[in-house]
Structures are given as structure tokens and as C-alpha cells.
Motif scaffolding. Structure first.
Motif, PDB file in Angstrom:
ATOM      1  N   LEU A 525     -18.419  43.128  -7.045  1.00  0.00           N
ATOM      2  CA  LEU A 525     -17.144  43.252  -7.741  1.00  0.00           C
ATOM      3  C   LEU A 525     -16.316  44.425  -7.238  1.00  0.00           C
ATOM      4  O   LEU A 525     -15.084  44.373  -7.280  1.00  0.00           O
ATOM      5  N   ALA A 539     -12.609  36.749  -8.856  1.00  0.00           N
ATOM      6  CA  ALA A 539     -13.869  36.200  -9.372  1.00  0.00           C
ATOM      7  C   ALA A 539     -14.445  35.187  -8.393  1.00  0.00           C
ATOM      8  O   ALA A 539     -15.658  35.181  -8.125  1.00  0.00           O
ATOM      9  N   THR A 611     -18.353  38.137 -13.783  1.00  0.00           N
ATOM     10  CA  THR A 611     -16.962  38.309 -13.386  1.00  0.00           C
ATOM     11  C   THR A 611     -16.017  38.310 -14.585  1.00  0.00           C
ATOM     12  O   THR A 611     -14.809  38.494 -14.408  1.00  0.00           O
ATOM     13  N   THR A 616     -11.563  36.967 -15.907  1.00  0.00           N
ATOM     14  CA  THR A 616     -11.641  35.511 -16.067  1.00  0.00           C
ATOM     15  C   THR A 616     -11.678  35.157 -17.552  1.00  0.00           C
ATOM     16  O   THR A 616     -12.266  35.872 -18.358  1.00  0.00           O
TER      17      THR A 616
END
Length: 667
Positions: A525, A539, A611, A616
Motif C-alpha cells: 500500500l 486498491a 485496501t 475502497t
């Protein structure tokens, strides 16, 4: 290509095309139907009929913690006992590695003994690597741990190592015991199979919600969550390893008079040891993968450093801590892999002195004693002074800023292209599917591939998701997983085919995949967010990187496992290299490709939940919100929804793989 696709669909392309067209048409016109008929139930499950399972589960958990009694003790007493059993060895190991031993608290504390010197720990790791394999591995392991000291990550790394040294033995011992029970009693294996499926498919965040509720905030809760997350592979591998022990060896053990207990511990387990060490390796890697996530409920260590860096958008600090996790993971992974293939060596001559029979142990003990004694007078032997450490935080921050400024337009163009041509159209397609038709379509597709029982179970699982008000977020999850798996397969399968046909490519690609598999999921990430900011595209990139490995490995394995006589027959019949690939190799490798697809989907789902931290709006976000609010019911229901999606995908792809194997006559 047509033959390959036909081998996957069993020649029923009109059926699948029709199912897709109906779904696409309903997805496109669902909002129009909703507006024309003034019927919200077309696109969303009716609110008044939603199941209040989250409230029931939360109430049940509250009763369990506050009111449940089992005769002489309460449930809270049980959780405190478990926490105490885990806390004692954890504090002992942490004192040895980080804090030292002392009496009293605060300024009144009296130090009894310091922690083990960083020099001794590096030497111990090198000695373990020599014992496992050779001096080359010792050099790698020693350099990896020296990196942690030199780059100022030692204290956090030792906190993480303390968690690993406690969680791994518990996970290995628990998994081994359950594996032995599964081997001896087939009904135990049948009972454990759905439990293990859930443990491996329920998102990690969903573990944290009830564990936080039961054990409170702190490192013990993190250790419990880590053990639950890391144990399932050991159970499965132990069962398979014991079932794979040759019958001749078992009979030989019985003939020499072994009792069942002796047969298990002195014959079968030593025979299955190489396979069991693969399970130990998996437990270690999953434990390290959990360190960042577990820091959300008090684990501390490198995971906490990464998490706080992400929250502060501290690019340099996050990359430094992330690299430290990767370095530690590489060392532990390589050493545990070496133990998996280590050959039995002859016992030393018992007439020799102890230090000659066990030179490595003697050297390590001497090193620990000398450096610990010296550390009383020279603190630099206890922890490397900050003046001698190197920080790369400013470098990473400057580099990421330069990349962002220099390639901003390029990154934006790539992001816009994928969003407009792939992500948004697929999102609109899945987002518009009416819940009722979605249940029917999943049931039909699963039934077509795996029989009516699979179709019914899949439809009921889909109904569970819709009836709990999670249909919209589930469709976002399915859309992101679909796109990510498509891209991961489009990249991974060609790379795997190349690696399967070329030894040089296999060496290079294998090293890349090993690195990707060693990196904990959270580490992906950091650079993705810095380059592309938060959102679905970031993501997707993180999921693709994390889920790429099985697509490559299974494709390479499928190509390499093809009988060379079949390839020779193709050459004799005049096939070109292209024809050999498309008409012989790919159809025969189809079962392996489908198994790789299965694992890619599983990894994509597990990463997609993580994520949620980058924006998201899917089921992962629902689980994360439940964690922040300590809402047990919401977290468990959302976690089960993700698990059901994973189970449906797993069963469908498995059924497709089996039918492909049957058609090809492959076992």
C-alpha cells in the motif's frame, strides 16, 4: 485459442453467453425499471425484511463476556486465563530481546539483567542458518538482521520478532495436533474442513473485532488473532503429510512392535518432517503478514510503525519500516525453507567434549555471555547507538516526491485510461445487477458447473449477503476482485508460461515472485498510495501485485508437468512452436491454470479487505468500520459475506478444474 477456451467451458459457450447477456441487460436497465415501477426492491433487498443478525450477534457476544458462567468459572475468567498463559512466555521473550529484566516500576525499577545484545542476536541467527544449510545462508541471515540494527529499526524489529517467536510455536503445535486428529479420525477432518475454509476466507479484520471484544486492546489480543490467522495451513499440511507417509514405512514400524503413539511420534512424524516444515514456513510468513494488521489492536513493533506512517503520510518512515519487515521476512523465510529440505546428519561422537559435539550452540552461548557481560560497561553492545545508525527516510521521501512531480502526468494518464476503459464500466455492470437476479444467476452458474447441490448452496450464500443489506458493497467487492484477477492473470500466466519453458526466465521470474510473496500485504500500500493516492485504482494495483504470484507459479508448473512424449508427438506431426503452445501445452495445463486462478482469487479477496484503508467502498470497508466502532455483529456479518464470496468462487473454479481434468484424463 478456441480449443483452449472450449476446454474450459465444455463447449457450452451459448449457455454462458446467454447468461451474461441477460445479466448485462438487467444490469443496464435495472435503474430504469426501478424508476418506472417505483420499486426500490428491484435493486436493493427490502429494508423491512433484512435480517437483524448483526444485532443478535452483538447481543450474544455481550452476554458471553458479561453473564456467561460455566460452573466454577465465567467466560471472562476463561479469556483471562488464556491471556495469562500467552502473556507469560511473551513477556519473557520480549524481556530477552528488548526490555531486559527488572524489578519494580518506573523510576523505582531496578535492572537485574539487560536484554540480549544485538551482536549476539545476529550471531544466533547466523548460527541457526549454518545449522539449517550453509555459510552462504548464514551470511544472508546475518546481513538481514544487521540491516535492522544499522538502519535504526532494531527495537521495533525485536518487538515483532518476540511476537513471531510466540505465535509460531503455538500455531505450529496447535496445527500439528489438529492434523494428527484429522489423520486418525476422518470425521474430525470432515468437521474441520468448513471451519478451516472460513478461517482462511474470513477477512483478517473480522478476526480482530470479536478478539478485541473478548481480550481487550494489547499485544495478547494481537497474538491470539495472529495464531488464528496463521494456523489453518499447518492443519491442512499436517493432515496431507501424514496421509502421504508410505504404507511400507508404517508396516515396518508395526512389525518392530511400535505402539500407536510410538508409531506416530517415532516413525510417521519424522518421515513427514520435510512436508511439515513447509507448513512451519507458511505459519511464519502468515505471522509476519499479520504484524501490521495486528498493530491495530496493540501489537506494536514494525507493524505499528508502518501503520502510523501511513496515517501521517510519512513516506520515508513507512517505507523504512516496511523494508525492515521485508528484510526480516526474507531471513526467516529462507532459513525455514532450508530446514524443510535439510538432510539428517550423523550424530556427533559421544566421547568428544560437549563444546566439540555442539560447536554452534557453544559458540552462541559464549557470544551471548560475553556480549551481555560487556554491555554492563559498554551500552553500545546492548543497542547500537543512534549516532551509528543510518536513516533513509529523507531519501525515500525525496525520491517519491521526485517521481510524483516528474511522472505526474504519466501516472494520471494511466490511471484515467484504466478507470474509463475498464474499472468504471465493470463497476457499472456489477453495481446495476438486481439482487434477485444475482442470486438466481449465481445459483444457475454454480449448478451448471458443480451440480444442483453446489448451485443451491451458492444461491443461499448469495441470499445471505443480500438479506443482510450488503448487496451493493458485495458488488463493489466482486467488481474489484474481477478486474484485479483479470489483470493479474493477464500478466502472470504469460510470465508463468515463459518461466515454464525457459530455465533462465524461471530463475529471474522465480526470484521476483519469491520477493513479492515474502512482502507482507500492507507493504504494497505504501508506494501505491504515494504514487496514485487513495481510490479504486490504487486498491487494484496493490491487489494485482499481491495476487500475482500464484498465477505465475501454477502456470509454470502446468507447463513443466506436461509429458515430454506428448510434446515430441506434436513436433513429429509438424506443429510449430506457436501451435504446440496453443493446441497442446495450454489445453493440457488448463487444470493447473485454473488452480492458479483459484489461488489468485483467494489472495485478491484477502488483500482487498486491507485496501479498505485506501478508500475502497466495499465489504472490506464495512469490516474496517466495524473494527473502529468495536461492533462485533457488523464485523462478523461483513466478514462472513467476504468468506461466502470466496467459498463460492473456490467451489466454482474447483468444479471447473475437475471437469477439465476428467476431459483430459489428468489426475
Amino acid at each position: 485459442m478456441t480449443r483452449f477456451l472450449k476446454s474450459l467451458t465444455n463447449g457450452s459457450r451459448p449457455f454462458w453467453l446467454g447468461l451474461f447477456l441477460v445479466t448485462w441487460a438487467l444490469s443496464k436497465w435495472s435503474f430504469s425499471l426501478y424508476q418506472a415501477l417505483d420499486a426500490r426492491w428491484i435493486i436493493r433487498f427490502p429494508k423491512q425484511y433484512e435480517l437483524p443478525l448483526d444485532g443478535w450477534i452483538s447481543d450474544a457476544m455481550s452476554w458471553l463476556v458479561e453473564d456467561a458462567h460455566f460452573g466454577l468459572f465465567s467466560f471472562r475468567d476463561l479469556t483471562r486465563f488464556i491471556a495469562g498463559v500467552i502473556e507469560l512466555p511473551y513477556q519473557l521473550v520480549r524481556s530477552m530481546l528488548v526490555d531486559g529484566f527488572s524489578v519494580g516500576q518506573g523510576q523505582q525499577a531496578i535492572e537485574l539483567a539487560p536484554s540480549i545484545s544485538w551482536i549476539a542476536i545476529i550471531g544466533t541467527m547466523a548460527a541457526v542458518a549454518i545449522y539449517a544449510k550453509n555459510k552462504s545462508l548464514a551470511l544472508l541471515a546475518g546481513l538481514c538482521f544487521a540491516y535492522l540494527a544499522i538502519f535504526g529499526q532494531w527495537e521495533s524489529a525485536m518487538v515483532t520478532l518476540a511476537s513471531v517467536l510466540i505465535a509460531v510455536p503455538i500455531g505450529v503445535a496447535g496445527g500439528l495436533m489438529l492434523g494428527i486428529l484429522s489423520y486418525r479420525h476422518p470425521w474430525v477432518e470432515r468437521a474441520l474442513r468448513p471451519v478451516l475454509d472460513l478461517m482462511q476466507t474470513v477477512p483478517v479484520f473480522a478476526y480482530l473485532v470479536p478478539i478485541l471484544f473478548l481480550f481487550g486492546f494489547g499485544p495478547i489480543s494481537a497474538l491470539v488473532a495472529t495464531v488464528i490467522y496463521a494456523m489453518p495451513p499447518m492443519v491442512r499440511i499436517s493432515t496431507v503429510a501424514l496421509q502421504s507417509v508410505p504404507e511400507e514405512i508404517i508396516e515396518a514400524g508395526r512389525m518392530v512392535g511400535c505402539k500407536p503413539r510410538q508409531l506416530m511420534w517415532k516413525v510417521m512424524l519424522p518421515t513427514a518432517l520435510p512436508s511439515l516444515m513447509v507448513g512451519v514456513n507458511q505459519v511464519i510468513m502468515l505471522t509476519l503478514n499479520m504484524v501490521i494488521i495486528a498493530s491495530m489492536i496493540g501489537a506494536g513493533g514494525l507493524g505499528y510503525d508502518v501503520l502510523t506512517s501511513l496515517r501521517r503520510l510519512d513516506i520515508g518512515g513507512g517505507i523504512e519500516a516496511g523494508l525492515a519487515i521485508v528484510v526480516m521476512a526474507i531471513a526467516l523465510d529462507r532459513v525455514s525453507q532450508a530446514f524443510a529440505i535439510r538432510r539428517v546428519r550423523p550424530r556427533p561422537d559421544p566421547t568428544l567434549p560437549v563444546y566439540q559435539r555442539h560447536p554452534l550452540i557453544s559458540t552462541v552461548l559464549a557470544l551471548i555471555f560475553v556480549t551481555t557481560l560487556t554491555s554492563f560497561y559498554l551500552p553500545a553492545f546492548r543497542v547500537l547507538p543512534e549516532a551509528f545508525t543510518i536513516t533513509t527516510g529523507a531519501f525515500w521521501t525525496a525520491m517519491m516526491e521526485w517521481i510524483n512531480i516528474t511522472f505526474f502526468d504519466t501516472f494520471e494518464a494511466i490511471k484515467t485510461f484504466f478507470l474509463t476503459t475498464l474499472l468504471l464500466p465493470v463497476k457499472r455492470f456489477f453495481g446495476g445487477i438486481p439482487w434477485a437476479w444475482g442470486i438466481i444467476a449465481v445459483g444457475i452458474a454454480a449448478g451448471r458447473l458443480g451440480g444442483w447441490k453446489l448451485g443451491l448452496i451458492s444461491a443461499l450464500m448469495t441470499l445471505f449477503i443480500a438479506a443482510n443489506g450488503l448487496w451493493a458493497k458485495a458488488m463493489v467487492t466482486v467488481y474489484l476482485v474481477s478486474v484485479s484477477v483479470l489483470i493479474a492473470s493477464a500478466i502472470g500466466i504469460p510470465l508463468g508460461i515463459w518461466a515454464g519453458q525457459s530455465a533462465r526466465a524461471n530463475s529471474v521470474i522465480g526470484s521476483l515472485i519469491d520477493t513479492l510473496q515474502t512482502m507482507p500485504s500492507f507493504v504494497y500500500l505504501i508506494p501505491v498510495v504515494m504514487l496514485f493516492r487513495v481510490g479504486d485504482f490504487s486498491a487494484m494495483i496493490a491487489v494485482v501485485l499481491y495476487a500475482l504470484a500464484p498465477a505465475v507459479r501454477y502456470a509454470a508448473h502446468g507447463i513443466r508437468s506436461i509429458d515430454s512424449e506428448l510434446i515430441e508427438a506434436g513436433k513429429v506431426s509438424g506443429c510449430t512452436e506457436r501451435q504446440l503452445l496453443w493446441r497442446i501445452k495450454l489445453p493440457l495445463a488448463a487444470p493447473s491454470l485454473l488452480l492458479g486462478l483459484n489461488q489468485t482469487i483467494m489472495l485478491a479477496l484477502s488483500m482487498l479487505v486491507i485496501t479498505a484503508l485506501v478508500g475502497t467502498r466495499d465489504l472490506g470497508q464495512e469490516v474496517y468500520i466495524a473494527l473502529t466502532k468495536a461492533n462485533t455483529g457488523q464485523g462478523i456479518i461483513a466478514g462472513l459475506a467476504v468468506a461466502f464470496i470466496a467459498i463460492i468462487a473456490d467451489r466454482i473454479v474447483t468444479a471447473l478444474s475437475k471437469s477439465s481434468q476428467e476431459r483430459l484424463g489428468v489426475k
